[in-house]
Scaffold this motif. Structure first.
Motif, PDB file in Angstrom:
ATOM      1  N   PHE A 188       0.840  -1.202   0.000  1.00  0.00           N
ATOM      2  CA  PHE A 188       0.000   0.000   0.000  1.00  0.00           C
ATOM      3  C   PHE A 188       0.871   1.246   0.000  1.00  0.00           C
TER       4      PHE A 188
ATOM      5  N   LEU B 154      -2.587  13.420   8.937  1.00  0.00           N
ATOM      6  CA  LEU B 154      -2.291  11.983   8.830  1.00  0.00           C
ATOM      7  C   LEU B 154      -2.491  11.503   7.394  1.00  0.00           C
ATOM      8  N   ARG B 155      -1.535  10.743   6.918  1.00  0.00           N
ATOM      9  CA  ARG B 155      -1.682  10.158   5.587  1.00  0.00           C
ATOM     10  C   ARG B 155      -2.730   9.046   5.619  1.00  0.00           C
ATOM     11  N   ARG B 156      -3.361   8.783   4.481  1.00  0.00           N
ATOM     12  CA  ARG B 156      -4.379   7.729   4.363  1.00  0.00           C
ATOM     13  C   ARG B 156      -3.774   6.516   3.654  1.00  0.00           C
TER      14      ARG B 156
ATOM     15  N   TYR C 209     -10.568   3.719  -4.370  1.00  0.00           N
ATOM     16  CA  TYR C 209     -10.888   4.016  -2.972  1.00  0.00           C
ATOM     17  C   TYR C 209     -12.327   4.470  -2.824  1.00  0.00           C
ATOM     18  N   LYS C 210     -12.857   4.190  -1.648  1.00  0.00           N
ATOM     19  CA  LYS C 210     -14.227   4.575  -1.331  1.00  0.00           C
ATOM     20  C   LYS C 210     -14.197   5.844  -0.491  1.00  0.00           C
TER      21      LYS C 210
ATOM     22  N   GLY D  51     -14.912   9.096   4.651  1.00  0.00           N
ATOM     23  CA  GLY D  51     -14.785  10.190   5.621  1.00  0.00           C
ATOM     24  C   GLY D  51     -14.218  11.423   4.947  1.00  0.00           C
TER      25      GLY D  51
ATOM     26  N   GLY E 122     -11.163  12.696   4.676  1.00  0.00           N
ATOM     27  CA  GLY E 122      -9.933  12.609   3.880  1.00  0.00           C
ATOM     28  C   GLY E 122     -10.190  12.054   2.487  1.00  0.00           C
ATOM     29  N   THR E 123     -10.914  10.950   2.423  1.00  0.00           N
ATOM     30  CA  THR E 123     -11.162  10.347   1.106  1.00  0.00           C
ATOM     31  C   THR E 123     -12.134  11.198   0.283  1.00  0.00           C
TER      32      THR E 123
ATOM     33  N   VAL F  26     -13.922  -2.669  -0.421  1.00  0.00           N
ATOM     34  CA  VAL F  26     -12.673  -1.998  -0.804  1.00  0.00           C
ATOM     35  C   VAL F  26     -11.447  -2.872  -0.548  1.00  0.00           C
TER      36      VAL F  26
ATOM     37  N   PRO G  60      -9.542  -4.012  -4.491  1.00  0.00           N
ATOM     38  CA  PRO G  60      -8.506  -3.440  -5.361  1.00  0.00           C
ATOM     39  C   PRO G  60      -7.134  -4.136  -5.317  1.00  0.00           C
TER      40      PRO G  60
ATOM     41  N   LEU H 122      -5.038  -7.514   6.230  1.00  0.00           N
ATOM     42  CA  LEU H 122      -5.812  -6.814   7.261  1.00  0.00           C
ATOM     43  C   LEU H 122      -5.788  -5.309   7.082  1.00  0.00           C
TER      44      LEU H 122
ATOM     45  N   ARG I  60      -6.081   1.085  11.644  1.00  0.00           N
ATOM     46  CA  ARG I  60      -5.799   2.531  11.631  1.00  0.00           C
ATOM     47  C   ARG I  60      -4.295   2.715  11.737  1.00  0.00           C
ATOM     48  N   MET I  61      -3.757   3.606  10.935  1.00  0.00           N
ATOM     49  CA  MET I  61      -2.308   3.762  10.887  1.00  0.00           C
ATOM     50  C   MET I  61      -1.893   5.208  11.097  1.00  0.00           C
TER      51      MET I  61
HETATM   52  C1  LIG Z   1      -3.272  -1.305   4.391  1.00  0.00           C
HETATM   53  C2  LIG Z   1      -4.563  -0.600   4.058  1.00  0.00           C
HETATM   54  C3  LIG Z   1      -4.991  -0.550   2.741  1.00  0.00           C
HETATM   55  C4  LIG Z   1      -6.193   0.099   2.421  1.00  0.00           C
HETATM   56  N1  LIG Z   1      -6.559   0.122   1.113  1.00  0.00           N
HETATM   57  C5  LIG Z   1      -7.707   0.750   0.760  1.00  0.00           C
HETATM   58  C6  LIG Z   1      -8.104   0.805  -0.606  1.00  0.00           C
HETATM   59  O1  LIG Z   1      -7.427   0.291  -1.515  1.00  0.00           O
HETATM   60  N2  LIG Z   1      -9.267   1.451  -0.894  1.00  0.00           N
HETATM   61  C7  LIG Z   1     -10.021   2.035   0.093  1.00  0.00           C
HETATM   62  O2  LIG Z   1     -11.088   2.587  -0.225  1.00  0.00           O
HETATM   63  N3  LIG Z   1      -9.671   2.000   1.382  1.00  0.00           N
HETATM   64  C8  LIG Z   1      -8.535   1.386   1.748  1.00  0.00           C
HETATM   65  N4  LIG Z   1      -8.147   1.359   3.062  1.00  0.00           N
HETATM   66  C9  LIG Z   1      -8.989   2.069   4.040  1.00  0.00           C
HETATM   67  C10 LIG Z   1      -8.650   3.565   3.994  1.00  0.00           C
HETATM   68  O3  LIG Z   1      -7.365   3.767   4.516  1.00  0.00           O
HETATM   69  C11 LIG Z   1      -9.662   4.378   4.815  1.00  0.00           C
HETATM   70  O4  LIG Z   1     -10.943   4.234   4.262  1.00  0.00           O
HETATM   71  C12 LIG Z   1      -9.277   5.841   4.825  1.00  0.00           C
HETATM   72  O5  LIG Z   1      -8.070   6.034   5.530  1.00  0.00           O
HETATM   73  C13 LIG Z   1     -10.385   6.662   5.449  1.00  0.00           C
HETATM   74  O6  LIG Z   1      -9.963   8.014   5.522  1.00  0.00           O
HETATM   75  P1  LIG Z   1     -11.011   9.194   5.696  1.00  0.00           P
HETATM   76  O7  LIG Z   1     -10.261  10.407   6.029  1.00  0.00           O
HETATM   77  O8  LIG Z   1     -11.921   9.265   4.532  1.00  0.00           O
HETATM   78  O9  LIG Z   1     -11.908   8.681   6.892  1.00  0.00           O
HETATM   79  P2  LIG Z   1     -11.935   9.159   8.455  1.00  0.00           P
HETATM   80  O10 LIG Z   1     -12.797   8.234   9.153  1.00  0.00           O
HETATM   81  O11 LIG Z   1     -12.310  10.647   8.461  1.00  0.00           O
HETATM   82  O12 LIG Z   1     -10.444   9.030   8.838  1.00  0.00           O
HETATM   83  C14 LIG Z   1      -9.951   9.435  10.099  1.00  0.00           C
HETATM   84  C15 LIG Z   1      -8.626   8.713  10.326  1.00  0.00           C
HETATM   85  O13 LIG Z   1      -8.846   7.310  10.477  1.00  0.00           O
HETATM   86  C16 LIG Z   1      -8.124   6.569   9.504  1.00  0.00           C
HETATM   87  N5  LIG Z   1      -8.990   5.506   9.001  1.00  0.00           N
HETATM   88  C17 LIG Z   1     -10.333   5.553   8.852  1.00  0.00           C
HETATM   89  N6  LIG Z   1     -10.802   4.381   8.387  1.00  0.00           N
HETATM   90  C18 LIG Z   1      -9.711   3.580   8.234  1.00  0.00           C
HETATM   91  C19 LIG Z   1      -9.517   2.261   7.781  1.00  0.00           C
HETATM   92  N7  LIG Z   1     -10.527   1.498   7.398  1.00  0.00           N
HETATM   93  N8  LIG Z   1      -8.251   1.757   7.746  1.00  0.00           N
HETATM   94  C20 LIG Z   1      -7.221   2.510   8.134  1.00  0.00           C
HETATM   95  N9  LIG Z   1      -7.333   3.769   8.592  1.00  0.00           N
HETATM   96  C21 LIG Z   1      -8.548   4.296   8.613  1.00  0.00           C
HETATM   97  C22 LIG Z   1      -7.802   7.579   8.414  1.00  0.00           C
HETATM   98  O14 LIG Z   1      -6.631   7.206   7.687  1.00  0.00           O
HETATM   99  C23 LIG Z   1      -7.622   8.852   9.186  1.00  0.00           C
HETATM  100  O15 LIG Z   1      -6.335   8.915   9.729  1.00  0.00           O
HETATM  101  C24 LIG Z   1      -6.977   0.715   3.437  1.00  0.00           C
HETATM  102  C25 LIG Z   1      -6.553   0.653   4.760  1.00  0.00           C
HETATM  103  C26 LIG Z   1      -5.365   0.001   5.074  1.00  0.00           C
HETATM  104  C27 LIG Z   1      -4.912  -0.058   6.492  1.00  0.00           C
END
Ligand SMILES: Cc1cc2nc3c(=O)[nH]c(=O)nc-3n(C[C@H](O)[C@H](O)[C@H](O)COP(=O)(O)OP(=O)(O)OC[C@H]3O[C@@H](n4cnc5c(N)ncnc54)[C@H](O)[C@@H]3O)c2cc1C
Ligand code: FES
Length: 243
Positions: free
Chosen positions: A36, A46-48, A64-65, A68, A70-71, A107, A110, A203, A206-207
């Motif tokens: 990823f 924070l990076r996503r 990506y979906k 929230g 960030g997306t 999601v 992908p 898996l 949250r990172m």
């Molecule tokens: C290894 C990995 C691969 C991923 N690959 C995909 C992908 O290919 N497509 C896709 O749509 N989504 C993927 N996700 C989920 C994606 O990271 C979260 O949907 C996204 O970070 C949400 O950000 P937001 O700001 O919209 O949501 P918010 O809820 O506003 O985010 C708030 C914080 O929580 C973190 N966060 C929220 N939901 C998740 C989540 N499910 N996993 C990790 N951190 C989260 C955000 O990064 C941010 O720091 C992946 C997650 C991980 C860990």
């Protein structure tokens, strides 16, 4: 792994609240399936983490979906803008010398497309079973077919494909493969781990740092040892981690 500003070539909606972003970046050349990238959305500290859906030459595709803030902000970005990427990160799927059953949910689908392409390029037969809530959420079916996979879709409400879960679709279509690579929501990974012993699950957690330093993404294995999803995973052997 590196931090680099990539150039957005495309960012468009491909199914319900789901976007495909293609970025020109040299990170593509180092990427392997199941890894990823940590994406910096302008205005968000924070990076996503988003999986690599495809990497070819100097282009990475993300799917990506919008869940929230960030997306949603990411979905507003336009071709021609720059976006900061950090990656590729994590331990991805193994490249084994055999046929494979890919099981994806939502999601989690992908990264399995990139994986499918690697296995097909190596001459293996790939079956993909993809699960979604409903017909409007189905994504990447055409791309898996174009890659050369046998594709089966399940939807929970029965509006497309087999009604029910990916496990229902596997039973309904009499799919006999036993080597499984899977990515999707936790209940799906639990069901996959209950049915199969040979393979891997990817898996989500949250990172923060995304590179193994902050211990913010830890899960436990069955011996009680801590494992970092971002560095030791996100891909783990089935049965390794407590789900
Ligand atoms: C290894 C990995 C691969 C991923 N690959 C995909 C992908 O290919 N497509 C896709 O749509 N989504 C993927 N996700 C989920 C994606 O990271 C979260 O949907 C996204 O970070 C949400 O950000 P937001 O700001 O919209 O949501 P918010 O809820 O506003 O985010 C708030 C914080 O929580 C973190 N966060 C929220 N939901 C998740 C989540 N499910 N996993 C990790 N951190 C989260 C955000 O990064 C941010 O720091 C992946 C997650 C991980 C860990
Ligand atoms: S996110 Fe920092 S160790 Fe995994």
């Amino acid at each position: 792994m590196r931090t680099e500003n990539g150039l957005i070539l495309e960012n468009q909606e491909i199914s319900y609240e789901t976007y495909r972003m293609i970025v020109k970046t040299s990170i593509a050349r180092e990427a392997s399936c199941g890894q990823f990238v940590q994406i910096q959305v302008p205005g968000y500290y924070l990076r996503r983490p988003i999986s690599i859906c495809n990497a070819e030459d100097d282009r990475i595709t993300f799917v990506y979906k919008t869940v929230g803030e960030g997306t949603k902000a990411m979905s507003q970005m336009k071709a021609g803008e720059e976006i900061s990427l950090f990656g590729p990160l994590g331990t991805g799927f193994p490249n084994e010398d055999r046929d494979v059953l890919l099981i994806g949910g939502g999601v989690g689908t992908p990264p399995l497309l990139f994986t499918a392409k690697k296995y097909i390029a190596a001459g293996h037969h790939v079956t993909a079973v993809l699960g979604f809530n409903d017909a409007k959420s189905v994504m990447l079916e055409k791309e898996f077919k174009e890659a050369g996979c046998d594709v089966y879709v399940a939807t929970m409400d029965g509006s497309y494909g087999t009604k029910g879960t990916v496990i229902d679709a596997i039973a309904a279509n009499n799919i006999k493969d036993t080597f499984v690579l899977s990515c999707g929501p936790l209940p799906m990974l639990k069901a996959v781990s209950a049915k199969y012993t040979d393979g891997c699950v990817s898996l989500e957690s949250r990172m923060a740092c995304g590179m193994g330093a902050c211990m913010g993404c830890v899960v436990k294995d069955h011996e009680g040892e801590s494992l970092r999803v971002c560095k030791d995973g996100p891909v783990f052997a089935i049965g390794k981690v407590v789900l």
